[in-house]
Design a protein around this motif. Structure first.
Motif, PDB file in Angstrom:
ATOM      1  N   ILE A 230       0.824  -1.207   0.000  1.00  0.00           N
ATOM      2  CA  ILE A 230       0.000   0.000   0.000  1.00  0.00           C
ATOM      3  C   ILE A 230       0.860   1.260   0.000  1.00  0.00           C
ATOM      4  N   ARG A 231       2.032   1.210   0.625  1.00  0.00           N
ATOM      5  CA  ARG A 231       2.902   2.389   0.632  1.00  0.00           C
ATOM      6  C   ARG A 231       3.353   2.724  -0.786  1.00  0.00           C
ATOM      7  N   SER A 232       3.787   1.706  -1.535  1.00  0.00           N
ATOM      8  CA  SER A 232       4.207   1.935  -2.920  1.00  0.00           C
ATOM      9  C   SER A 232       3.049   2.426  -3.769  1.00  0.00           C
TER      10      SER A 232
ATOM     11  N   LEU B  70       2.667   7.313  12.103  1.00  0.00           N
ATOM     12  CA  LEU B  70       2.027   6.073  11.685  1.00  0.00           C
ATOM     13  C   LEU B  70       2.920   5.218  10.796  1.00  0.00           C
ATOM     14  N   GLU B  71       3.130   3.973  11.223  1.00  0.00           N
ATOM     15  CA  GLU B  71       3.747   2.940  10.407  1.00  0.00           C
ATOM     16  C   GLU B  71       2.688   1.870  10.168  1.00  0.00           C
ATOM     17  N   LEU B  72       2.814   1.153   9.055  1.00  0.00           N
ATOM     18  CA  LEU B  72       1.786   0.191   8.694  1.00  0.00           C
ATOM     19  C   LEU B  72       2.352  -1.215   8.588  1.00  0.00           C
ATOM     20  N   LYS B  73       1.474  -2.179   8.858  1.00  0.00           N
ATOM     21  CA  LYS B  73       1.747  -3.585   8.602  1.00  0.00           C
ATOM     22  C   LYS B  73       0.588  -4.099   7.756  1.00  0.00           C
ATOM     23  N   GLN B  74       0.907  -4.857   6.702  1.00  0.00           N
ATOM     24  CA  GLN B  74      -0.120  -5.258   5.758  1.00  0.00           C
ATOM     25  C   GLN B  74      -0.153  -6.766   5.571  1.00  0.00           C
ATOM     26  N   THR B  75      -1.366  -7.316   5.680  1.00  0.00           N
ATOM     27  CA  THR B  75      -1.636  -8.684   5.224  1.00  0.00           C
ATOM     28  C   THR B  75      -2.671  -8.524   4.119  1.00  0.00           C
ATOM     29  N   LEU B  76      -3.885  -9.032   4.303  1.00  0.00           N
ATOM     30  CA  LEU B  76      -4.974  -8.621   3.412  1.00  0.00           C
ATOM     31  C   LEU B  76      -5.530  -7.289   3.875  1.00  0.00           C
ATOM     32  N   THR B  77      -5.380  -7.020   5.145  1.00  0.00           N
ATOM     33  CA  THR B  77      -5.802  -5.749   5.725  1.00  0.00           C
ATOM     34  C   THR B  77      -4.560  -4.986   6.169  1.00  0.00           C
ATOM     35  N   ILE B  78      -4.745  -3.753   6.632  1.00  0.00           N
ATOM     36  CA  ILE B  78      -3.634  -2.970   7.158  1.00  0.00           C
ATOM     37  C   ILE B  78      -3.916  -2.603   8.607  1.00  0.00           C
TER      38      ILE B  78
ATOM     39  N   PHE C  58      20.593   9.223   3.488  1.00  0.00           N
ATOM     40  CA  PHE C  58      20.445   8.137   4.451  1.00  0.00           C
ATOM     41  C   PHE C  58      19.450   7.102   3.941  1.00  0.00           C
ATOM     42  N   ALA C  59      19.733   5.844   4.217  1.00  0.00           N
ATOM     43  CA  ALA C  59      18.726   4.796   4.074  1.00  0.00           C
ATOM     44  C   ALA C  59      17.980   4.720   5.401  1.00  0.00           C
ATOM     45  N   LEU C  60      16.659   4.843   5.356  1.00  0.00           N
ATOM     46  CA  LEU C  60      15.866   4.878   6.587  1.00  0.00           C
ATOM     47  C   LEU C  60      15.745   3.497   7.213  1.00  0.00           C
ATOM     48  N   PRO C  61      15.514   3.451   8.531  1.00  0.00           N
ATOM     49  CA  PRO C  61      15.192   2.165   9.167  1.00  0.00           C
ATOM     50  C   PRO C  61      13.929   1.578   8.564  1.00  0.00           C
ATOM     51  N   GLU C  62      13.809   0.289   8.636  1.00  0.00           N
ATOM     52  CA  GLU C  62      12.670  -0.397   8.049  1.00  0.00           C
ATOM     53  C   GLU C  62      11.358   0.132   8.621  1.00  0.00           C
ATOM     54  N   GLY C  63      10.419   0.396   7.741  1.00  0.00           N
ATOM     55  CA  GLY C  63       9.091   0.832   8.169  1.00  0.00           C
ATOM     56  C   GLY C  63       8.948   2.323   8.372  1.00  0.00           C
ATOM     57  N   MET C  64      10.045   3.074   8.331  1.00  0.00           N
ATOM     58  CA  MET C  64       9.972   4.517   8.558  1.00  0.00           C
ATOM     59  C   MET C  64       9.624   5.225   7.251  1.00  0.00           C
ATOM     60  N   THR C  65       8.702   6.172   7.306  1.00  0.00           N
ATOM     61  CA  THR C  65       8.262   6.898   6.121  1.00  0.00           C
ATOM     62  C   THR C  65       8.350   8.401   6.373  1.00  0.00           C
TER      63      THR C  65
ATOM     64  N   LEU D  24      18.335   7.892  14.135  1.00  0.00           N
ATOM     65  CA  LEU D  24      17.521   8.958  13.553  1.00  0.00           C
ATOM     66  C   LEU D  24      16.051   8.570  13.554  1.00  0.00           C
ATOM     67  N   SER D  25      15.210   9.557  13.364  1.00  0.00           N
ATOM     68  CA  SER D  25      13.776   9.312  13.200  1.00  0.00           C
ATOM     69  C   SER D  25      13.168  10.467  12.443  1.00  0.00           C
ATOM     70  N   VAL D  26      12.066  10.215  11.775  1.00  0.00           N
ATOM     71  CA  VAL D  26      11.345  11.249  11.034  1.00  0.00           C
ATOM     72  C   VAL D  26      10.358  11.930  11.971  1.00  0.00           C
ATOM     73  N   ARG D  27      10.347  13.255  11.952  1.00  0.00           N
ATOM     74  CA  ARG D  27       9.391  14.033  12.736  1.00  0.00           C
ATOM     75  C   ARG D  27       8.542  14.871  11.786  1.00  0.00           C
ATOM     76  N   ALA D  28       7.251  14.864  12.009  1.00  0.00           N
ATOM     77  CA  ALA D  28       6.357  15.627  11.141  1.00  0.00           C
ATOM     78  C   ALA D  28       6.584  17.119  11.343  1.00  0.00           C
ATOM     79  N   SER D  29       6.568  17.862  10.260  1.00  0.00           N
ATOM     80  CA  SER D  29       6.660  19.320  10.350  1.00  0.00           C
ATOM     81  C   SER D  29       5.270  19.903  10.537  1.00  0.00           C
ATOM     82  N   ASN D  30       5.218  21.213  10.632  1.00  0.00           N
ATOM     83  CA  ASN D  30       3.937  21.897  10.730  1.00  0.00           C
ATOM     84  C   ASN D  30       3.042  21.470   9.571  1.00  0.00           C
ATOM     85  N   ALA D  31       1.764  21.254   9.862  1.00  0.00           N
ATOM     86  CA  ALA D  31       0.843  20.747   8.848  1.00  0.00           C
ATOM     87  C   ALA D  31       0.808  21.630   7.611  1.00  0.00           C
ATOM     88  N   ALA D  32       1.067  22.934   7.769  1.00  0.00           N
ATOM     89  CA  ALA D  32       1.005  23.853   6.637  1.00  0.00           C
ATOM     90  C   ALA D  32       2.262  23.799   5.778  1.00  0.00           C
TER      91      ALA D  32
END
Length: 1055
Positions: free
Chosen positions: A27-29, A430-438, A694-701, A886-894
């Motif tokens: 689903i991410r792709s 939010l990180e996701l795990k997918q089977t038939l559902t997420i 950088f290559a991100l850690p697995e699951g990080m978006t 490292l980790s990704v932090r969300a910026s201001n929504a705008a």
């Protein structure tokens, strides 16, 4: 009818797009491709063609069951290996689906589901008991527990069978086997048969999972036949029912096939909890609705579907994150969709529900945001048909939707009646795990019982113990109370912090508490919701971020702001220190001021006036020290405690000769990124700017415009200076034992001296007046005492302006005899640093880039050591292959590019402030390459010289400019003749104001990134423009600026 080709990404011959889709998280792709290609695109894997639909208009068209039928896609076809012709996996021409559908639809009518309420509440009560048993510090994986809830509830209500998932440590074997089976089924769908046949171990595990599921299914059926329930249930209908149209019942095989449960409720509940915890106002409103409607009574069947805000929350959660993220259809005949795309009969077409339910044409420009209000006040009823389809559509929609919808309502209400929920890591995205559902992945919470207790002892250290990536803290932060602390009085230290400054100050307060006669507990503000300690002082240190609370304080601030009782905080004694930046004039200290005034207005007693620290000024740490002294005096007076001169609340004992290097701390693979590239962008004549990938850690978006938070280390040079000053070997190990109070340093384990100085403390921060007083209390000679007194008397000129650190002072005065334990107590903990990401996930979803300035200054007078920025020097030293926390932090929504690609961007920046703008332009370039119409944007970029530091000028920026994505307007401060006479970016902005106006008239949005000097200069240029064009005064021009720029002007200011 004239048609156009369906766009498609570049493919590999014969293999097609096999490497385009993330196998673990498809689903991410698919979402990234939707963002790049728009409403439709086509993929081919091993010759199998599939079309993906991403807009509401096309989803609505494909919901015509007279033209399109459900297609069992490759994933579901593999699931048939176990589920056969069950309701979810049956093909349209299989008769058993029609029989089962007619038999079972009445079982899930509203009336019959109402009758299942007692069974649902039975299982919900087991979840509640488990969470109560865990207590506030217990770490809860809601996805796992909601999976238990889902399986147990459907088994009990539909089959009169108890799985008893809550009475075992792990999930029941059926649930584990099904999850593994679904994951492997999805992977099989993209493997060639020849490859699959060679994977003997994987195939054996797959067959074993099928065997385990079949064994449980047969056990349930046999038990039901041997012990039929008094009240017929769903399984009774399967076993004994007869179809009215055909007179046939279900075969034993089909009964087994319909026992395989596809878990939707667990994902729905987990997503809803996540969105509520990320949106404190929504959580407050929901809790108020529950409390005002139900009070303390248990929710009953009469309350189902009667709580409008609850329904809005659930609908909005399922809009953003439908647990069944896609469905497949195919045309019954050759057809044209969208008025221009030709599709052959029988072609696989997958509707990406996650994308279609975020279509801004239906849901607005804020479609990515969680807003339950969009489902209230008639807006839900006014939605266009087929806009909301999280449960599928039509005849093949989810038959168990009424069951899931009621179960989720009962569970959410019961949980929120009994618990305050807190995220284990407030910065979690939010990180996701997918089977038939997420479902959300790695999402952990704490459940704090909602009881009005006066004590916070059991809950305030929740966040302090939390593992966060990156962080300088360890699991040993909350040390066990040592001897000698029983007579200390309680103190509660609460903080709200994103970047670490407020947390560092809170740690300072907690560390000094024992010397003032207190035993401190430390935690986030969010860990203290609805709790009013009155047996000790409450000290709050928090920040404002563009007028908003920190991530780990948002819920507490929302709760506090809506307290109704006039004396809600009566009996509490408190103090507040606020961190902020005066450059944000309108919102400076907003949150600390709000807390201070609100708490006092509701009866609390202020111990000292609110303190203020300006992070953009030169006296940030000095302001805290002055406030801390006033607080200490007030505490000693108010609580009649005695100050101890024993300031070092620890002991340090070396336990090894230093012959072996200790393993580096904090090396958790899950939080580590890897350096891919690190290159210099500037000439030797200009201050260094670097590009780091950088290559991100697995699951990080991430999203374009987000931050990358990095945990740096002190440079080898300064670490060896510290080691030399204290006569230590780099590999010499110390065992640090806490005597009293919490700490951010590793305890009760041998740690190399190099590691402590490198990774745990700030060595370059200017000394504070408090530090000077501590040094004066150490053993000094007459000369060192005189030197320290001189520094204290002339602090601003001789310490602050010269950036003189504690280590600098100790080196200049070698006769100061300062114990190592005292030094470690003085130094602040290492903080994370945040940098704007300079790439787009459309370029590479697993990689990010930074564009940074390397801070280096010449030696201060009287010293030989130059000044190096801690984080930038660390980053500049990295080599490909190095691991970084490292980790990704969300910026201001705008501060993200608008989803409407026809909206031009006006980007204004200087130096490394280009970083987020590069990500924005790269994203637009990728979208244009995919064939989409993209508005041309303006980039105003300031630097020194076109030949020295025009970042990416001869590379990506040139390429994107030639593509027509961006028009670049540079300003060269040392070569203005090359930039139309403009030295600075604000000058070029004013010079080209006609073009800015044209972009603005087309709906353009302005983005500014740079220092406060740049931001202020840009604002002054725009105000000047309004003043001159409208012939108005300065005040009137400012009013015009605020009015015109409202919602269309976003800034990201750094120092």
């Amino acid at each position: 009818m004239q048609t156009v080709p369906i766009p498609s990404p570049p493919a590999i011959p014969f293999l097609g797009h096999v490497n385009t889709i993330d196998r673990d998280l498809p689903i991410r792709s698919l979402m990234l491709l939707a963002k790049q290609y728009g409403e439709i695109y086509q993929l081919s894997v091993y010759g199998h063609k599939k079309i993906f639909i991403n807009s509401y208009e096309l989803q609505n068209e494909l919901s015509d069951e007279k033209r399109f039928f459900k297609k069992i896609d490759f994933n579901l076809n593999e699931v048939r290996n176990a589920a056969g012709d069950g309701l979810f996996t049956a093909r349209p021409d299989e008769p058993n689906w029609h029989i089962a559908h007619r038999l079972l639809m009445p079982c899930f009518s509203a009336a019959n589901v109402y009758n299942m309420t007692d069974g649902m509440m039975d299982i919900i009560s087991q979840l509640i008991l488990k969470w109560e048993r865990f207590g506030p510090k217990g770490l809860i994986d809601p996805s796992t527990d909601f999976t238990r809830l889902t399986f147990d509830a459907i088994a009990l209500c539909a089959m009169s069978y108890r799985l008893n998932s809550f009475y075992r440590e792990d999930l029941p074997p059926f649930a584990i086997a099904m999850a593994d089976f679904l994951v492997e089924s999805g992977k099989r769908a993209s493997r060639p048969a020849i490859v699959q046949n060679m994977m003997t171990a994987t195939n054996a595990k797959y067959e074993e999972d099928k065997r385990i599921m079949m064994q449980v299914v047969e056990e349930i059926i046999e038990n039901h036949r041997a012990n039929p329930p008094e009240k017929p249930d769903v399984l009774s209908t399967m076993l004994n029912g007869r179809d009215k149209e055909t007179g046939l019942g279900l075969s034993d095989e089909n009964i087994r096939n319909n026992q395989y449960l596809i878990d939707n409720t667990a994902g729905m509940l987990t997503f809803t909890v996540y969105y509520l915890l990320k949106n404190p106002e929504a959580l407050r409103k929901l809790r108020e609705e529950i409390d005002n409607t139900l009070g303390g009574r248990t929710m009953s069947v009469q309350d189902v579907n009667k709580l409008p805000y609850l329904l809005a929350v659930m609908r909005e959660s399922m809009r953003l994150s439908p647990t069944a993220p896609a469905r497949s259809v195919a045309p019954l005949e050759d057809t044209v969709i969208g008025g221009k795309y030709f599709v052959e009969k029988g072609t696989f077409m997958t509707i990406n529900t996650v994308a279609t339910q975020r279509d801004p044409k239906v849901w607005g420009e804020d479609a990515e945001q969680f807003k339950p209000e969009r489902m209230l006040d008639g807006k839900w009823e006014a939605l266009p048909q087929n806009a909301w389809q999280p449960f599928g559509f039509g005849m093949r929609g989810c038959i168990g939707r009424p069951f899931a919808w009621q179960e989720a309502q009962l569970a959410l209400v019961t949980i929120l009646q009994r618990f305050d929920l807190v995220m284990h890591d407030p910065a979690y995205e939010l990180e996701l795990k997918q089977t038939l559902t997420i479902k959300p992945h790695n999402f952990l919470i704490h459940a704090i019982p909602r009881k009005n207790k006066p004590s916070l002892r059991s809950v305030l250290s929740v966040s302090q113990d939390a593992e966060k990536a990156p962080t300088a803290q360890t699991a040993s932060n909350a040390a066990a109370p040592a001897s000698g602390t029983a007579e200390l009085k309680p103190m509660y230290v609460l903080y709200g912090s994103n970047t670490g400054s407020s947390e560092s100050f809170a740690q300072r307060i907690a560390s000094e508490a024992p010397a003032l006669g207190f035993r401190a507990s430390i935690g986030t503000l969010d860990s203290a919701i609805d709790r009013h300690p009155k047996d000790g002082p409450v000290i709050i240190v928090t920040a404002s971020y563009e007028g908003q609370p920190a991530d780990n304080a948002a819920h507490w601030v929302e709760w506090m702001s809506n307290v109704q009782e006039p004396d809600a905080f009566k009996g509490i004694k408190y103090a507040v220190f606020g961190c902020g930046n005066r450059d944000w004039v309108k919102t400076y200290q907003r949150i600390p001021t709000l807390i201070d005034e609100t708490v006092a207005a509701h009866g609390a007693t202020r111990l000292v006036p609110r303190g203020e620290g300006d992070a953009g000024g030169g006296d940030f740490f000095e302001s805290f020290d002055k406030w801390m002294k006033a607080l200490a005096d007030a505490l000693l007076k108010e609580y009649q405690t005695t100050k101890s001169e024993d300031v070092a609340a620890m002991s340090v004992k070396f336990v090894s000769p230093g012959t072996a290097r200790a393993e580096a701390l904090r090396q958790k693979d899950a939080a580590l990124g890897a350096v891919v590239e690190n290159k210099l962008l500037t000439s030797p004549n200009a201050p260094a700017k670097r590009h780091i990938e950088f290559a991100l850690p697995e699951g990080m978006t991430y999203r374009a415009g987000d931050y990358l938070a990095v945990l740096p280390a002190n440079s080898e040079n300064i670490v060896r200076r510290a080691l030399a000053r204290f006569g230590l070997s780099a590999e010499q190990e110390a065992n640090r034992a806490v005597i009293r109070g919490p700490t951010s340093l590793p305890v009760n384990k041998p740690v190399a001296a190099y590691t402590i100085f490198s990774g745990y403390v700030e060595l370059s921060q200017p000394a504070t007046t408090r530090d000077l007083k501590t040094l004066l209390k150490a053993k000094n000679t007459e000369a060192s005492t005189k030197a320290l007194q001189d520094l204290s008397a002339n602090y601003s000129d001789k310490v602050l302006k010269r950036r003189l650190s504690v280590l600098d002072i100790l080196e200049e005065n070698p006769d100061i005899d300062l114990p190592l334990a005292t030094l470690l107590h003085m130094l602040p903990a290492m903080r994370i640093r945040q940098y704007s990401i300079s790439s787009s996930p459309l370029w590479n979803a697993q990689h990010v880039t930074l564009t940074i300035s390397v801070l280096e200054a010449p030696p201060i007078p009287g010293r030989t050591e130059p000044f190096f920025g801690v984080a930038s020097t660390y980053l500049a030293s990295l080599r490909p292959g190095n691991k970084v926390q490292l980790s990704v932090r969300a910026s201001n929504a705008a501060f993200h590019p608008p989803t409407d690609l026809t909206v031009p961007l006006v980007m204004i920046c200087a130096g490394s402030g280009l970083a987020p703008m590069r990500g924005f332009i790269q994203e637009r370039a990728m979208q244009k390459q995919a064939g989409r119409e993209v508005a041309k944007s303006l980039l105003f970029f300031g630097c020194r010289n076109p030949k020295e530091d025009f970042l990416y000028g001869d590379a990506e920026l040139k390429e994107w400019s030639e593509m027509g994505v961006v028009d670049i307007r540079p300003a060269f401060s040392r070569s203005p003749d090359d930039s139309k006479g403009c030295r600075y970016v604000q000058d070029r902005l004013y010079h080209d104001s006609d073009d800015v106006v044209e972009a603005f008239q087309k709906g353009g949005k302005l983005f500014v990134c740079g220092s406060s000097k740049v931001a202020n200069g840009v604002k002054q240029a725009l105000v000047r423009f309004f003043k001159e064009t409208k012939k108005s005064s300065e005040e009137e021009a400012l009013v015009t600026f605020d009015k015109v720029m409202n919602g269309r002007y976003a800034t990201d200011v750094f120092e």
